[in-house]
Scaffold this motif. Structure first.
Motif: not given
Length: 97
Positions: A39-45, A59-61, A66-71, A75-78
């Motif tokens: 989680h810290y790696v994601i926070y840092e990014m 980068k996190l793969g 969902e159609k029309g949503r970015k990769a 997860q990132i919003k959560n």
């Protein structure tokens, strides 16, 4: 409640003396202590390296189902919500601001 000139002067000086960089550094240290390594790696990014959330997801793969949503949108919003909630708690508990 009346406010005198001395009180206003002291409050103005305290506001000028606030070091945002120092507060940010302290928060980042506390976040590192309170987050898992992953989680810290994601926070840092997102918050330290200021990487665009779409680039971070890439980068996190993360992929999107969902159609029309970015990769990795969901997860990132959560993660962002979790980070903001934890940051608010740490700021309050540690008198960072």
């Amino acid at each position: 409640m009346a406010c005198n000139i001395e009180d206003s002067s002291v409050n103005a000086k305290q506001e000028r003396d606030f070091d945002i960089d120092k507060a940010n550094e302290k928060l980042n240290i506390l976040m590192k202590k309170n987050l898992s390594e992953k989680h810290y790696v994601i926070y840092e990014m997102i918050y330290i390296k200021n990487l665009d959330i779409n680039k971070a997801a890439e980068k996190l793969g993360y992929k999107s189902n969902e159609k029309g949503r970015k990769a990795g949108y969901k997860q990132i919003k959560n993660f962002e919500k979790m980070f903001k909630d934890l940051a608010k708690k740490l700021i309050k508990e540690n008198d960072i601001v």
